[in-house]
Write a protein that holds these residues in place. Structure first.
Motif, PDB file in Angstrom:
ATOM      1  N   LYS A 267       0.864  -1.073  -0.107  1.00  0.00           N
ATOM      2  CA  LYS A 267      -0.013  -0.316   0.109  1.00  0.00           C
ATOM      3  C   LYS A 267       0.741   1.422  -0.041  1.00  0.00           C
ATOM      4  N   PRO A 268       0.325   2.293  -0.341  1.00  0.00           N
ATOM      5  CA  PRO A 268       1.187   3.653  -0.116  1.00  0.00           C
ATOM      6  C   PRO A 268       1.595   3.652   1.245  1.00  0.00           C
ATOM      7  N   TRP A 269       2.796   4.104   1.454  1.00  0.00           N
ATOM      8  CA  TRP A 269       3.303   4.022   2.823  1.00  0.00           C
ATOM      9  C   TRP A 269       3.907   5.088   3.463  1.00  0.00           C
ATOM     10  N   ARG A 270       2.810   5.408   4.530  1.00  0.00           N
ATOM     11  CA  ARG A 270       3.088   6.887   5.104  1.00  0.00           C
ATOM     12  C   ARG A 270       3.970   6.595   6.220  1.00  0.00           C
ATOM     13  N   ALA A 271       5.030   7.310   6.082  1.00  0.00           N
ATOM     14  CA  ALA A 271       6.542   7.245   6.939  1.00  0.00           C
ATOM     15  C   ALA A 271       6.261   8.048   8.457  1.00  0.00           C
ATOM     16  N   TRP A 272       5.223   7.421   9.284  1.00  0.00           N
ATOM     17  CA  TRP A 272       5.061   7.931  10.425  1.00  0.00           C
ATOM     18  C   TRP A 272       6.400   8.014  11.160  1.00  0.00           C
ATOM     19  N   LYS A 273       7.022   7.067  11.467  1.00  0.00           N
ATOM     20  CA  LYS A 273       8.184   7.097  12.318  1.00  0.00           C
ATOM     21  C   LYS A 273       9.128   8.172  11.995  1.00  0.00           C
ATOM     22  N   ALA A 274       9.452   8.248  10.401  1.00  0.00           N
ATOM     23  CA  ALA A 274      10.394   9.365  10.292  1.00  0.00           C
ATOM     24  C   ALA A 274       9.637  10.723  10.584  1.00  0.00           C
ATOM     25  N   GLU A 275       8.483  10.748  10.263  1.00  0.00           N
ATOM     26  CA  GLU A 275       7.853  12.283  10.894  1.00  0.00           C
ATOM     27  C   GLU A 275       8.030  12.449  12.020  1.00  0.00           C
ATOM     28  N   GLU A 276       7.578  11.549  12.810  1.00  0.00           N
ATOM     29  CA  GLU A 276       7.852  11.455  14.275  1.00  0.00           C
ATOM     30  C   GLU A 276       9.402  12.126  14.722  1.00  0.00           C
ATOM     31  N   ALA A 277      10.390  11.468  13.998  1.00  0.00           N
ATOM     32  CA  ALA A 277      11.598  11.536  14.395  1.00  0.00           C
ATOM     33  C   ALA A 277      12.296  13.003  14.110  1.00  0.00           C
ATOM     34  N   PRO A 282      17.048  19.386  14.071  1.00  0.00           N
ATOM     35  CA  PRO A 282      17.469  20.525  13.024  1.00  0.00           C
ATOM     36  C   PRO A 282      17.373  19.956  11.558  1.00  0.00           C
ATOM     37  N   ALA A 283      17.173  20.983  10.609  1.00  0.00           N
ATOM     38  CA  ALA A 283      16.916  20.256   9.242  1.00  0.00           C
ATOM     39  C   ALA A 283      18.265  20.129   8.653  1.00  0.00           C
ATOM     40  N   THR A 284      18.765  19.121   9.107  1.00  0.00           N
ATOM     41  CA  THR A 284      20.220  18.581   8.543  1.00  0.00           C
ATOM     42  C   THR A 284      19.988  17.386   7.921  1.00  0.00           C
ATOM     43  N   GLU A 285      21.508  17.022   7.062  1.00  0.00           N
ATOM     44  CA  GLU A 285      21.228  15.761   6.576  1.00  0.00           C
ATOM     45  C   GLU A 285      21.469  14.664   7.636  1.00  0.00           C
ATOM     46  N   GLU A 286      22.054  15.040   8.818  1.00  0.00           N
ATOM     47  CA  GLU A 286      22.115  13.996   9.814  1.00  0.00           C
ATOM     48  C   GLU A 286      20.835  13.698  10.597  1.00  0.00           C
ATOM     49  N   ALA A 287      20.026  14.727  10.607  1.00  0.00           N
ATOM     50  CA  ALA A 287      18.595  14.198  11.090  1.00  0.00           C
ATOM     51  C   ALA A 287      17.706  13.714  10.052  1.00  0.00           C
ATOM     52  N   PHE A 288      17.881  14.129   8.743  1.00  0.00           N
ATOM     53  CA  PHE A 288      17.020  13.340   7.809  1.00  0.00           C
ATOM     54  C   PHE A 288      17.599  12.039   7.656  1.00  0.00           C
ATOM     55  N   THR A 289      18.790  11.617   7.770  1.00  0.00           N
ATOM     56  CA  THR A 289      19.314  10.192   7.726  1.00  0.00           C
ATOM     57  C   THR A 289      18.802   9.474   8.929  1.00  0.00           C
ATOM     58  N   ALA A 290      18.973  10.005   9.894  1.00  0.00           N
ATOM     59  CA  ALA A 290      18.306   9.254  11.425  1.00  0.00           C
ATOM     60  C   ALA A 290      16.889   9.010  11.114  1.00  0.00           C
ATOM     61  N   ALA A 291      16.140   9.952  10.533  1.00  0.00           N
ATOM     62  CA  ALA A 291      14.669   9.761  10.269  1.00  0.00           C
ATOM     63  C   ALA A 291      14.247   8.440   9.354  1.00  0.00           C
ATOM     64  N   ALA A 292      15.135   8.781   8.337  1.00  0.00           N
ATOM     65  CA  ALA A 292      15.090   7.428   7.067  1.00  0.00           C
ATOM     66  C   ALA A 292      15.439   6.274   7.801  1.00  0.00           C
ATOM     67  N   LEU A 293      16.362   6.152   8.402  1.00  0.00           N
ATOM     68  CA  LEU A 293      16.854   4.903   9.283  1.00  0.00           C
ATOM     69  C   LEU A 293      15.793   4.328  10.269  1.00  0.00           C
ATOM     70  N   ALA A 294      15.286   5.184  10.863  1.00  0.00           N
ATOM     71  CA  ALA A 294      14.059   4.944  11.794  1.00  0.00           C
ATOM     72  C   ALA A 294      12.914   4.325  10.972  1.00  0.00           C
ATOM     73  N   GLU A 295      12.632   4.964  10.035  1.00  0.00           N
ATOM     74  CA  GLU A 295      11.557   4.269   9.179  1.00  0.00           C
ATOM     75  C   GLU A 295      11.573   2.999   8.655  1.00  0.00           C
ATOM     76  N   LEU A 296      12.983   2.785   8.152  1.00  0.00           N
ATOM     77  CA  LEU A 296      13.361   1.471   7.363  1.00  0.00           C
ATOM     78  C   LEU A 296      13.892   0.618   8.287  1.00  0.00           C
ATOM     79  N   ALA A 297      13.694   0.710   9.544  1.00  0.00           N
ATOM     80  CA  ALA A 297      14.225  -0.190  10.596  1.00  0.00           C
ATOM     81  C   ALA A 297      13.886  -1.526  10.425  1.00  0.00           C
ATOM     82  N   ASP A 298      12.492  -1.603  10.040  1.00  0.00           N
ATOM     83  CA  ASP A 298      11.647  -2.882   9.901  1.00  0.00           C
ATOM     84  C   ASP A 298      11.803  -3.513   8.496  1.00  0.00           C
ATOM     85  N   ALA A 299      12.353  -2.939   7.615  1.00  0.00           N
ATOM     86  CA  ALA A 299      12.388  -3.490   6.298  1.00  0.00           C
ATOM     87  C   ALA A 299      12.895  -4.876   6.334  1.00  0.00           C
TER      88      ALA A 299
END
Length: 328
Positions: A267-277, A282-299
């Motif tokens: 299904k279209p996958w809403r990235a709730w975990k990344a949004e919460e993270a 800070p709007a930085t690459e480090e924060a964006f990476t951490a959020a992405a990894l949080a969303e993909l942890a269960d892949a």
């Protein structure tokens, strides 16, 4: 092709009455359903053409947008309010199909299109639980480069093909439904089901229900939004990974964000975990990476599609970085 009856609904009540009959299916532009009928995967006894209904695209009293289910993809993508207030939706539609298909395909039909899994379409040579429950899934042990890494099950690893739906999931869209039993509304993120042990049941629609409209809420941060689709070729291939995102940055920090992924799940996958993270960070690459990894942890990758995890991470970080830069 299996014989069927065809009728063209002239009013909403007429459509609901005919569509509620056993063996009936609603017909929009037919860009997916007719293909499935040719392949004998779908065998409706009756088609109820609803393309003459629900065309309007109108602003709501609270500043949102109500899009009729029979509005064509082209009409939505080119609408001035969509382009100005929800640009990610316009971009997702244009990325999704050729102009000829966009001119025919409807919003309601786009939501209900079925997977493009090769094994699903191989009606004679492959096992598929989505076609025949309990038969097995040849994709799991077969060539599964395009298949799901999130939300899959032991019975199905197919992905949802829509680009439009990914954008709508990020936009908190609501689906308006009608039937002879009455009307109801459903968040788009709740419309599609994960496969579980019944991948043949793909949505939460009840028998005879018809999608009549999609409602977009007023969402100021959506004015700064985008859609990026990564695919094998530019000529309208389905997404390996796609990202729909809207971002609001204040004083260098993420005040609000909407994020959804395509090409990775049933299904279209809403990235709730990344949004919460992300909120408050800070709007930085480090924060964006951490959020992405949080969303993909269960892949859970299959033998051919493990690359999607890194591809999804990089695409999420790149899209959020692009929006943060635009905001700055």
């Amino acid at each position: 092709m299996t014989p069927f009856r065809y009728t063209r609904a002239v009013a909403a009540g007429d459509a609901l009455r005919q569509g509620g009959q056993a063996g009936a299916r609603y017909l929009g532009g037919g860009t997916n359903l007719v293909d499935l009928m040719r392949e004998t995967i779908e065998r409706p006894e009756a088609l109820v053409d609803v393309t003459g209904l629900f065309h309007a695209i109108e602003e709501t009293a609270d500043g949102g947008l109500l899009i009729g289910a029979a509005a064509t993809n082209t009409a939505v993508a080119e609408h001035a309010l969509v382009r100005r207030r929800y640009p990610l939706l316009s971009r997702a539609i244009v990325a999704g199909a050729s102009a000829q298909i966009r001119n025919m395909a409807t919003v309601g039909g786009n939501l209900l299109q079925r997977t493009r899994c090769t094994y699903f379409y191989d009606n004679e040579g492959s096992r598929c639980n989505k076609r025949r429950p309990g038969e097995g899934c040849d994709a799991i042990g077969g060539f599964n480069r395009i298949h799901a890494i999130l939300g899959a099950s032991a019975d199905c690893v197919a992905t949802h093909p829509s680009d439009m739906c990914v954008a709508l999931a990020a936009l908190d869209a609501t689906v308006h439904l009608g039937s002879t039993r009455g009307d109801r509304r459903l968040p788009l993120t709740d419309l599609h089901r994960l496969p579980g042990d019944r991948p043949d049941v793909e949505t939460m629609l009840e028998p005879g229900e018809l999608i009549t409209a999609i409602e977009l809420p007023p969402l100021p941060l959506a004015a700064r939004s985008t859609y990026r689709k990564v695919r094998d070729r530019a000529s309208y291939a389905f997404a390996l990974v796609s990202v729909a995102a809207a971002l609001e940055v204040t004083d260098g920090r993420v005040r609000d964000v909407r994020l959804a992924l395509g090409g990775v799940a049933h299904k279209p996958w809403r990235a709730w975990k990344a949004e919460e993270a992300l909120r408050g960070q800070p709007a930085t690459e480090e924060a964006f990476t951490a959020a992405a990894l949080a969303e993909l942890a269960d892949a859970l990758p299959l033998k051919d599609n493990g690359f999607k995890i890194e591809l999804a991470r990089r695409t999420m970080v790149a899209v959020l970085g692009e929006l943060a830069g635009a905001g700055a």
